[in-house]
Write an enzyme that holds these catalytic residues in place. Sequence first.
Site, PDB file in Angstrom:
ATOM      1  N   ARG A  41      36.987  25.432  26.546  1.00 53.02           N
ATOM      2  CA  ARG A  41      36.583  24.160  27.134  1.00 53.02           C
ATOM      3  C   ARG A  41      36.156  24.362  28.586  1.00 53.02           C
ATOM      4  O   ARG A  41      35.189  23.746  29.046  1.00 53.02           O
ATOM      5  CB  ARG A  41      37.720  23.135  27.053  1.00 53.02           C
ATOM      6  CG  ARG A  41      38.002  22.649  25.634  1.00 53.02           C
ATOM      7  CD  ARG A  41      39.022  21.520  25.623  1.00 53.02           C
ATOM      8  NE  ARG A  41      38.489  20.294  26.191  1.00 53.02           N
ATOM      9  CZ  ARG A  41      39.221  19.225  26.472  1.00 53.02           C
ATOM     10  NH1 ARG A  41      40.529  19.250  26.280  1.00 53.02           N
ATOM     11  NH2 ARG A  41      38.663  18.130  26.972  1.00 53.02           N
ATOM     12  N   CYS A  80      42.952  19.016  34.319  1.00 52.52           N
ATOM     13  CA  CYS A  80      42.901  19.390  32.902  1.00 52.52           C
ATOM     14  C   CYS A  80      41.866  18.498  32.234  1.00 52.52           C
ATOM     15  O   CYS A  80      40.806  18.248  32.800  1.00 52.52           O
ATOM     16  CB  CYS A  80      44.283  19.252  32.260  1.00 52.52           C
ATOM     17  SG  CYS A  80      44.970  17.584  32.319  1.00 52.52           S
TER      18      CYS A  80
END
Length: 293
Positions: free
Chosen positions: A192, A249
């Site tokens: 990611r 995050c």
Amino acid sequence: MSDPTDGARRSDLLITPTELHDLLASEAGGGEGPRTRILDVRWTLAQPSGHSDYLTGHIPGAMYVDLESELSAHGAATLGRHPLPGGEALTHSARRWGLHPEDSVVAYDGGGNLASARLWWLLRDAGFERVRLLDGALPAWVAAGFELETAEPTPAPGTVVLTPGHLPTLALEDVERFAREHTLVDVRAPERYRGDVEPMDPVAGHIPGALNLPTAENLTEDGRFLSSDALRAKFGRAAEPGSPVGFSCGSGITASHALFAYALAGGEGVLFPGSWSQWSNTPELPVATGPTP
């Protein structure tokens, strides 16, 4: 080099299943007074509601905490997927859990404490410091041979008042400068971070200047936190001791887990609550891809 305060710090932040079992046994039948409140924060991206899992078996006396409705606010996408809840909402939830000002909290989830660390951070940010995580979370409790129950407790309402704002955070407008001048750590999975995939947010990639230190690497294979020495060595690859470190995050959940690990290493980090979900929903902001900042 080991820090002589590691043991005390670790006991302030973590509790083992045996320690928790013994603590609950000592409090049983103890009458009125401060209690240890056990909070079950089962949540994953794939299964945001862990209530059904909670009902199949949880630590005796544990209250279920819904991360989506009790540990997050909701609003426009430009705020991110899990904005921080306000003090009034968090106080209302904590009173439902039966929490009083003099109590202590032990939180856990279904594995690794990736979700329950959100509760740890929120309570500390709201001025409630007597909160620990169960090292190894529910699997460690089960592996130790301790019992589970299926009944959902209904405690009398608590009286705690929570006032957020005790811990540092990064606002969206401050993140780009912070990443240039200090250390911003992106704790998402490498794929990611690189921008290979993006299952949740509108744009793939990462904040320019952010380093990738996946939070899953803060744990052993059985879901317990690494030693403080090992965590210091890991975070030392990103920043010099004492220098400002921010954590980001997907939406502010697992960044709390990294902040917890950083605290075990003796550091005090800064949370970017909106994280990538807020950044990627602001089209004018730059996006980096690939394995480097």
